[in-house]
Design a protein around this motif. Structure first.
Motif, PDB file in Angstrom:
ATOM      1  N   ILE A 183       0.866  -1.184   0.000  1.00 24.54           N
ATOM      2  CA  ILE A 183       0.000   0.000   0.000  1.00 24.54           C
ATOM      3  C   ILE A 183       0.903   1.235   0.000  1.00 24.54           C
ATOM      4  N   TYR A 184       0.805   1.987  -1.079  1.00 22.69           N
ATOM      5  CA  TYR A 184       1.534   3.241  -1.150  1.00 22.69           C
ATOM      6  C   TYR A 184       0.620   4.319  -0.580  1.00 22.69           C
ATOM      7  N   ALA A 185       0.991   4.871   0.542  1.00 25.98           N
ATOM      8  CA  ALA A 185       0.128   5.852   1.209  1.00 25.98           C
ATOM      9  C   ALA A 185       0.899   7.152   1.436  1.00 25.98           C
ATOM     10  N   ASN A 238     -16.817  11.201  -1.621  1.00 29.10           N
ATOM     11  CA  ASN A 238     -17.612  11.008  -0.404  1.00 29.10           C
ATOM     12  C   ASN A 238     -17.330   9.666   0.250  1.00 29.10           C
ATOM     13  N   ALA A 239     -17.288   8.621  -0.557  1.00 24.60           N
ATOM     14  CA  ALA A 239     -17.042   7.282  -0.006  1.00 24.60           C
ATOM     15  C   ALA A 239     -15.673   7.222   0.661  1.00 24.60           C
ATOM     16  N   LEU A 240     -14.705   7.864   0.029  1.00 31.03           N
ATOM     17  CA  LEU A 240     -13.353   7.873   0.581  1.00 31.03           C
ATOM     18  C   LEU A 240     -13.326   8.610   1.922  1.00 31.03           C
ATOM     19  N   ALA A 241     -13.984   9.771   1.947  1.00 32.79           N
ATOM     20  CA  ALA A 241     -14.006  10.568   3.177  1.00 32.79           C
ATOM     21  C   ALA A 241     -14.688   9.796   4.306  1.00 32.79           C
ATOM     22  N   GLU A 242     -15.771   9.134   3.986  1.00 31.29           N
ATOM     23  CA  GLU A 242     -16.494   8.360   5.002  1.00 31.29           C
ATOM     24  C   GLU A 242     -15.648   7.221   5.546  1.00 31.29           C
ATOM     25  N   SER A 247      -8.490  12.268   1.577  1.00 32.73           N
ATOM     26  CA  SER A 247      -7.493  11.202   1.428  1.00 32.73           C
ATOM     27  C   SER A 247      -6.319  11.303   2.413  1.00 32.73           C
ATOM     28  N   THR A 248      -6.388  12.239   3.353  1.00 33.58           N
ATOM     29  CA  THR A 248      -5.248  12.437   4.269  1.00 33.58           C
ATOM     30  C   THR A 248      -5.636  12.209   5.728  1.00 33.58           C
ATOM     31  N   THR A 249      -4.826  11.442   6.418  1.00 33.02           N
ATOM     32  CA  THR A 249      -4.955  11.311   7.872  1.00 33.02           C
ATOM     33  C   THR A 249      -3.581  11.553   8.482  1.00 33.02           C
ATOM     34  N   PRO A 263      -8.336   1.835  -3.351  1.00 25.78           N
ATOM     35  CA  PRO A 263      -9.411   0.937  -2.895  1.00 25.78           C
ATOM     36  C   PRO A 263      -9.774   1.253  -1.444  1.00 25.78           C
ATOM     37  N   LEU A 264     -11.053   1.254  -1.138  1.00 29.07           N
ATOM     38  CA  LEU A 264     -11.489   1.580   0.233  1.00 29.07           C
ATOM     39  C   LEU A 264     -10.948   0.562   1.245  1.00 29.07           C
TER      40      LEU A 264
END
Lengths: 385, 385
Positions: B2-4, B264-268, B296-298, B361-362
């Motif tokens: 996973i490239y994050a 939206n799905a990503l944010a959720e 997309s950021t945490t 991917p979620l």
């Protein structure tokens, strides 16, 4: 197809294409400044590329600053040398055959910063007048902020007396930028032997990725970054590094280095081609014929036949040449380089520039001779002007 | 894997790779300014790319200036707005959480050109203090040369009140540069609707070729070229254009545009991930949690556990994150962004930044939660500090 516009831009060289195909597949892709393994691997690849470029160019590792091309290199050098408001030396010396990137940058410092630009005349063969430079330096050396003269001209391929110019500058403590954009990759070059303060090149002239380049600098501590950013390239050039592009510079330069031995054969075949054309068409003029020239460039004119007509005729035979430099060839007039050489309009409007690369097949010159013969034969029946 | 670390740099996006593979095979390669057919075709491809970029970014065609990246864009804007020696307005307003490309450029104009840099404070959630900006503008609006504040922060992902800042600048005739480097490609953006004077982006953050970028400018006649050269980009940016790179910008931006609905799905899912982590480890702090943030950021911290240790643990599980921004994350200290937010050292030294892209991917968030749980579980047994 014969692509004969290498002085304008080179296609990606076959080893670069091959490299990129593998590179795109296997990665790594990461910010070279990131702490994780992918970042470190990316950085290592790029720094390895820097070492390769340094070796091929005869420079120290830390004399190689990656950037977006020769034009950025030129703007950076002018900014470094002249950008200080306290500069009391106010004369910039360039020549009348410099690329517009040099001329426009010098003019910017003239109009915005009060510098005085002196434009060195050239001989009718397209060589800068060394004696005039000597005179100017003797007259006002304490006022000369920098000298910027090219190593080889982009239109004529004429090689300039860069060694003598560099020596003159060195013995008078004048910073010297040598525009090597058309020199590097087209003949032998060694940065440390040249003893230049600054030299520049563009990847797209070498078969590397477009938008890449190297600024060679004798003492990097003299640089003031033009693009400031976050301290990349040891603070000399900001912005996340173009690692993919920089890697292709190493591949392209290595490929060129391996075919430098072709130089003599290419130069001989080029002379044979030129002699053939002159024999078939006695009116034909080879610009800068008597001067030392790059092995891969012929600037040829049939007075009275418009160069653009010749270019189109050649294009119809799938041969791609230009009339002058890419930056000015949309103007159907005698180029400023030729005007500086005192070339008359009937010759100046008749030129086409044929520029190959170091590993172009020698047969290209036979095919070029045939094609140009056809074109001239056809066009002499309908003289353009 | 996973490239994050998308906020650091994006890998070439799959459509860009696919495009390049075909593009390398079929050409054309030529100087886009050359008169022959190959030049014209190259130019057409590049100008088509400009039109596509303009459309996706909500800009006019002539508001899109191709360059080498956001850092060059930033240096160009500062040069354009402040580079005139006759400028009588002497204050630059930036914020304490700007990228070092902004901070260092502003400081250059302070030390070299006598400007005064005022640094806007931010709330503990990482949002610039709008009220202070209002006050500063009211106090000395006739002396403010420019305002430069980002749209979204690169470390925290916190979205800034750029609309209000822009309105304030507009109603007081102050040029506004919005650093959109971390905003464009990560959420919806429309340049004309934004009404910004200047915005910047980097291709390598979008999945395009490294060393590419776009400067968006409301009125291109306000630009002074930083890289002078031969009149390319309508005189706004010299140097033979990086046509291959610019084409990949169009491909990458189009690809991003097609997945904006994932936002939206990503944010959720991201919120679910953060909630899961906080539930499992009540000490965990999500930086900027209460502020609007990129989907997309945490930026997550376990106080007392060193971020770098967490990063290494994740890397051992084939997950690539960083501790702060690529430009500063080699320093094992609280980042300047976090210091500006008043974050304590035990939290500041504990952060890792997890940054995905719009079509990650979620399930990645489930895997990230598992991996981070493992890492925290292991590391809490050997507290770093």
């Amino acid at each position: 197809m014969i692509y004969a516009d290498y002085n304008g831009s080179a296609p990606l060289s076959p080893p670069v294409k091959e490299y990129l195909l593998k590179r795109l597949e296997k990665g790594p892709f990461a910010n070279p400044n990131a702490i994780h393994h992918l970042g470190a691997k990316t950085l290592m690849g790029m720094e390895n590329a820097r070492a390769v470029c340094a070796k091929v160019l005869g420079a120290d590792y830390d004399q190689v600053i990656f950037n977006s091309g020769a034009t950025e290199g030129i703007s950076t050098v002018f900014h470094s040398v002249l950008g200080c408001d306290k500069n009391t030396k106010k004369t910039i010396i360039i020549s009348g055959i410099e690329h517009s990137a040099i001329i426009n940058t010098a003019n910017y410092y003239a109009s915005e910063k009060g510098y005085n630009v002196k434009v060195l005349p050239v001989t009718k063969d397209g060589v800068v007048e060394l004696e005039t430079l000597k005179k100017w330096i003797a007259e006002e050396k304490s006022n000369i902020a920098m000298v910027s003269i090219m190593a080889a001209n982009n239109e004529t391929g004429v090689i300039q007396p860069y060694k003598e110019i560099n020596d003159l500058c060195k013995s008078n403590n004048i910073p010297f930028l040598c525009d090597t954009t058309q020199f590097i990759g087209k003949t032998r070059f060694n940065f440390k032997e040249s003893n230049f303060d600054y030299a520049v090149c563009s990847g797209h002239k070498l078969g590397a990725m477009t938008g890449t380049g190297i600024l060679l600098v004798k003492d990097a501590t003299t640089l003031k970054p033009l693009i400031i950013g976050g301290g990349q390239e040891k603070g000399h050039r900001g912005g996340t590094q173009n690692y993919l592009g920089n890697e292709t510079l190493a591949v392209a330069l290595t490929a060129i280095d391996s075919v430098l031995n072709n130089l003599n054969a290419l130069a001989e075949k080029r002379l044979e081609f030129e002699a053939k054309m002159k024999k078939a068409f006695p009116n034909v003029v080879i610009i800068g014929e008597k001067a030392p020239r790059l092995a891969s460039t012929t600037y040829i004119s049939y007075p009275g036949i418009h160069g653009q007509a010749v270019q189109i005729e050649l294009e119809s035979q799938d041969i791609f040449v230009t009339t002058s430099s890419a930056c000015s060839d949309n103007m159907p007039v005698t180029s400023k380089v030729l005007r500086a050489m005192g070339v008359e309009d009937d010759v100046g409007r008749g030129v086409v520039r044929i520029s190959l690369c170091l590993n172009s097949p020698l047969e290209y010159y036979d095919q070029l001779a045939d094609a140009l013969t056809k074109a001239y034969t056809k066009l002499t029946k309908v003289k353009s002007f």
